[in-house]
Each structure stands twice: as C-alpha cells, then as structure tokens.
Scaffold this motif. Structure first.
Motif, mmCIF file in Angstrom:
data_model
loop_
_atom_site.group_PDB
_atom_site.id
_atom_site.type_symbol
_atom_site.label_atom_id
_atom_site.label_comp_id
_atom_site.label_asym_id
_atom_site.label_seq_id
_atom_site.Cartn_x
_atom_site.Cartn_y
_atom_site.Cartn_z
ATOM 1 N N VAL A 221 0.764 -1.275 0.068
ATOM 2 C CA VAL A 221 -0.107 0.089 0.146
ATOM 3 C C VAL A 221 0.833 1.321 0.111
ATOM 4 C CG1 VAL A 221 -1.661 1.190 1.466
ATOM 5 C CG2 VAL A 221 -1.723 -1.063 1.287
ATOM 6 N N CYS A 222 0.615 2.318 -0.821
ATOM 7 C CA CYS A 222 1.148 3.434 -0.989
ATOM 8 C C CYS A 222 0.523 4.689 -0.302
ATOM 9 C CB CYS A 222 1.752 3.691 -2.323
ATOM 10 S SG CYS A 222 2.138 5.434 -2.534
ATOM 11 N N ALA A 223 0.946 5.266 0.677
ATOM 12 C CA ALA A 223 0.375 6.252 1.242
ATOM 13 C C ALA A 223 1.086 7.665 1.134
ATOM 14 C CB ALA A 223 -0.245 6.321 2.782
ATOM 15 N N ASP A 224 0.746 8.746 0.110
ATOM 16 C CA ASP A 224 1.551 9.491 -0.230
ATOM 17 C C ASP A 224 3.141 9.382 -0.290
ATOM 18 O OD1 ASP A 224 -0.593 11.149 -0.008
ATOM 19 O OD2 ASP A 224 -0.185 12.392 1.680
ATOM 20 N N GLY A 225 3.261 8.071 -1.115
ATOM 21 C CA GLY A 225 4.703 7.866 -1.206
ATOM 22 C C GLY A 225 5.410 6.891 -0.146
ATOM 23 N N SER A 226 4.736 6.990 1.073
ATOM 24 C CA SER A 226 5.290 5.921 2.087
ATOM 25 C C SER A 226 4.771 4.349 1.830
ATOM 26 C CB SER A 226 4.857 6.651 3.401
ATOM 27 O OG SER A 226 5.516 7.597 3.656
ATOM 28 N N LEU A 227 5.372 3.548 1.920
ATOM 29 C CA LEU A 227 4.970 2.221 1.739
ATOM 30 C C LEU A 227 4.713 1.321 2.786
ATOM 31 C CD1 LEU A 227 7.595 1.717 -1.452
ATOM 32 C CD2 LEU A 227 4.909 1.990 -1.383
ATOM 33 N N TYR A 228 3.630 0.827 2.883
ATOM 34 C CA TYR A 228 3.143 -0.304 4.169
ATOM 35 C C TYR A 228 2.854 -1.648 3.440
ATOM 36 C CZ TYR A 228 2.660 4.355 6.157
ATOM 37 O OH TYR A 228 3.018 5.699 6.511
ATOM 38 N N THR A 229 2.874 -2.530 4.332
ATOM 39 C CA THR A 229 2.548 -3.990 3.821
ATOM 40 C C THR A 229 1.441 -4.571 4.607
ATOM 41 O OG1 THR A 229 4.893 -4.264 3.107
ATOM 42 C CG2 THR A 229 3.518 -6.099 3.355
#
Ligand SMILES: Nc1ncnc2c1ncn2[C@@H]1O[C@H](COP(=O)(O)OP(=O)(O)OP(=O)(O)O)[C@@H](O)[C@H]1O
Length: 413
Positions: free
Chosen positions: A381-389
């Motif tokens: 998942v990308c939130a404003d360029g930050s990535l999460y799994t």
C-alpha cells in the motif's frame, strides 16, 4: 503578518531545497518584514517531529494567551509531497495524543521529485499568479511558478481545503493520514521498486523503469467501496458525469491492474493527469469524498480471450496510462465491439454498449482485501509515497476524514 515556519528537506528531489529557501524564499520574507523560523529535516520522519512540536508549541501559546485558538499556523514546505505528508502525520499524531488540531495553512514549493500537490495547484500551462506592485520588484520572472503558492499566501485571499484520508492496516498500530494519494497494485509497486533507483536517477524517469517491471502483474484482491452521503458514484464517459451505483455494485472483484485514490490532486506529476474528474467535476467543499481510478484486466475482452493474459494486458495498461499524460484522456476510453480501444478518441466511441476501460468511482473510501496470501505485491500500500505492507489475511481500510470548519489543513493555491 504571523510568523512563517519554513521546512527544508535537504534530500528531497534533486537536493535543491536549502539553496532555494536561502536565496529565493527567505529574502522575500525578509523584504516583506515577515518573521520566520527555518526547520531543517535531519532524516526520515523528521518533518513529523517538527509537525508535532509546532502543534504542541501552538497549544502552549494558546494556553498562555499569546495566540488565539482559531489563529492560523503557516508552513512553507521546502521539499516534496513526502515532506508535507510526514509533517501532517506528525501534527495528527499530536492530535491523537490530545492536542487541538487548529488551522494549518501550507505553502508548496516544487522541490521534490513528483510534486503532485504543487503541480495540481499550478499546472505547467497555468497562467502565472498576478503580482501586486509590492511583490513585483522582489520576484524574478523565472521563479514565478515555483513561488506561486508563496505569492498567493503573501497576497492573501482564500486558501483551498486539503482533505485528509485516514487509512488503517491491521499491522499498523496507528492510522496513516494521506493528502495526495493512497494506492495499491501497479502504482504502489512502481513506488516500491523505484526507491531502488532513487540515487541513480533522481528524476521521474525512475518511475518509468519501475513501471515496466510491474505492468503485466495481476493483483488478486477484493474491494468494498464505502459510500459517502451521496452514495457511490461512477464516472460515465458518455454523459461525462457521475451515475449513482446500486448498493450491490459496491463490491469489486479482482484481479486488479491499477488502483489509486486521491482527494486533492488530479495529477501525480506535472503532466500525468490520472484523476481528471477532481478538476472537471470538483467535489463540493467538505463533501468528504475521494476519487478512485481502477483498471481491472479481466474486464478487457482481448485479455479474457488471450492465453498469456499478462502479455496481453501490459500494452493495454501502457496505452491507457499513456493517455493520462494527454490531459487525462484515459477516462474517455470505452471498449469497442471487438474489445478494441480507440486511443485517439478524445470523445467516447460510438459503439453501443461499450464499457468504460477505466472505472472511476467517487465515494467516502474503500476496503482492499488481498485474496491470495502468497502474492506479496498485492499486499503493498502506498500512502503519499510511504509504503506499507498488509499482513497475510489482513486488509486495508481508507476513509476521508470528516472536516470541521475552522480546523484542519488548507493549502495556498
Ligand atoms: N536529512 C535527511 N536525510 C535523509 N532523508 C531525509 C532527510 N530529511 C528528510 N528525509 C526523507 O526524504 C524523503 C524524500 O522527501 P520528499 O518526499 O519530500 O522528496 P521526493 O520523494 O524527492 O519528492 P516527491 O514526494 O514530491 O516525489 C522523505 O521520505 C523524508 O523522510
């Protein structure tokens, strides 16, 4: 004039922020007699620390009667979208710890790589912001575009509201705020892969390389669209307007090729207009909606018929997203009788019954649940360029935060 807070991220974009602030921004503030504080970020998430500290400082000053609760805090973001994102995240963390949000007005400077927010507020072909006599001798014509948001803030007027999306992922202890983009599938994976190229290729070219690596991937997931007060709407290229979807169509079955939501920015780069509906059919103030742009490969008749579906899908994705670079023309495309797409069409094709190639929804949010635990890319998942799994068996839920009059984030544009 209240004090300006100037953030400087020395590594964003091509690393020009320190010089630009020193030689372009501060002389302007000094000439106008505006007090300022410069805050240089020292590493990842440091803009968040600064955000939290400014919030607490503001709270303290309110309690001492030095500023009023409704007073504005102006922040010049000397960096890219990621710097603004981290800053807002830090402010909102402070709010979760009990501080009052207050009113924040951001000034953008195009000092990052993609600069989605600045490009939306000031597209490359936009008319320069007019200067009053007071500012005219202070700003070189070549700096007009980069300083446009600052000029607006100095000349007063009305800033735009900046809606924030709140995202929860089962693995993350805290909700994640975003103001530009929240995506999964191709966009999130392009970001993930492009980080590897950052040092080598500082410009937007690195996104194209990463795109090539992900363009034929099918992302297995199921999506539940969350209705706003106006329900869930879908863009109809024939009427060029929204149609309200029946509740039974709130569930979208995968696989997905592209899945991206945004509340603020039709364009993610100066010429990549991925969500043109935000500009052409702008939501009302405080409507609390996001626009979601979706590509599902198996809706494509040519892909359904192909034996190597990924190979059949890759050129289609490139064509469709390529049309987004042509002023958002991709949302006008419909499948023709034989599953063809006329990519030259600026208007919908005439074939009766052809389905839109790109599905565009307007609603309050969504839930994305990967349906194949072994497919790692569908969990990014990308939130404003930050990535999460997303953890195995988990999901992500994103919803636009209800905004309150007088409190929240605004941007000068
Ligand atoms: N002093 C620093 N050293 C290393 N990294 C930093 C420092 N200060 C900030 N950062 C990090 O720099 C990253 C990039 O910043 P930013 O997103 O603003 O630039 P960008 O990615 O080039 O632009 P855009 O988001 O517009 O594409 C942020 O994730 C932030 O955490």
């Amino acid at each position: 004039m209240p004090r300006y807070h100037v953030l400087v991220n020395p590594v964003s974009g091509a690393g020009k922020a320190p010089d630009f602030v020193e030689y372009r921004v501060l002389p302007l503030l000094i000439a106008l007699g505006i007090d300022y504080d410069v805050h240089v970020t020292k590493g990842v998430n440091d803009a968040g620390r600064i955000g939290r500290e400014l919030l607490l400082e503001r709270e303290q000053r309110v309690s001492e009667g030095k500023v009023k609760r409704g007073d504005v805090t102006t922040v010049v973001v000397g960096g890219g979208d990621g710097t603004a994102h981290e800053f807002m995240e830090g402010v909102l963390e402070g709010v979760r710890d009990g501080a009052q949000l207050g009113r924040w007005e951001l000034v953008t400077l195009p000092l990052g790589t993609a600069n989605a927010l600045h490009s939306t507020l000031f597209p490359p072909d936009s008319v320069p912001v007019p200067l009053t006599e007071r500012l005219e001798p202070l700003i070189a014509p070549g700096d007009m575009h980069a300083l446009a948001s600052l000029i607006r803030s100095l000349e007063a007027g009305v800033p735009r509201s900046l809606p924030v999306t709140q995202t929860t992922i089962s693995s993350e202890p805290k909700p994640i705020p975003s103001h530009i983009v929240l995506s999964t599938a191709l966009h999130a994976n392009i970001l993930a892969d492009s980080e590897a190229f950052r040092a080598e290729i500082p410009g937007v070219e690195r996104f194209k390389l990463a795109a090539a690596a992900n363009v034929s991937v099918f992302f297995p997931a199921q999506v539940q669209l969350l209705p706003s007060a106006a329900g869930v709407r879908m863009y109809d290229p024939r009427t060029k307007d929204w149609k309200v979807l029946p509740e039974k169509e709130y569930t979208l079955d995968g696989p997905f090729g592209y899945f991206l939501s945004t509340t603020t920015t039709p364009r993610l780069e100066p010429t990549f207009v991925v969500a043109p509906t935000l500009a052409r059919l702008p939501p009302g103030p405080h409507e609390g909606t996001m626009d979601i742009v979706v590509l599902r490969p198996l809706r494509d008749p040519a892909v359904r018929a192909a034996s190597d579906k990924g190979a059949a899908w890759a050129p289609r994705t490139k064509e469709v997203l390529g049309a987004a670079y042509d002023d958002g023309r991709h949302i006008a495309l419909v499948y023709g009788a034989g599953g063809t797409v006329d990519l030259s069409s600026r208007v919908p094709q005439h074939d009766e019954g052809g389905e839109p190639v790109v599905e565009v929804f307007r609603c309050a949010g969504f839930e994305w649940t990967p349906t194949d635990e072994s497919h790692k890319k569908s969990h990014i998942v990308c939130a404003d360029g930050s990535l999460y799994t997303i953890p195995p068996g988990g999901s992500v839920r994103a919803k636009v935060i209800e905004s309150h009059a007088g409190e929240g984030f605004w941007v000068w544009g």
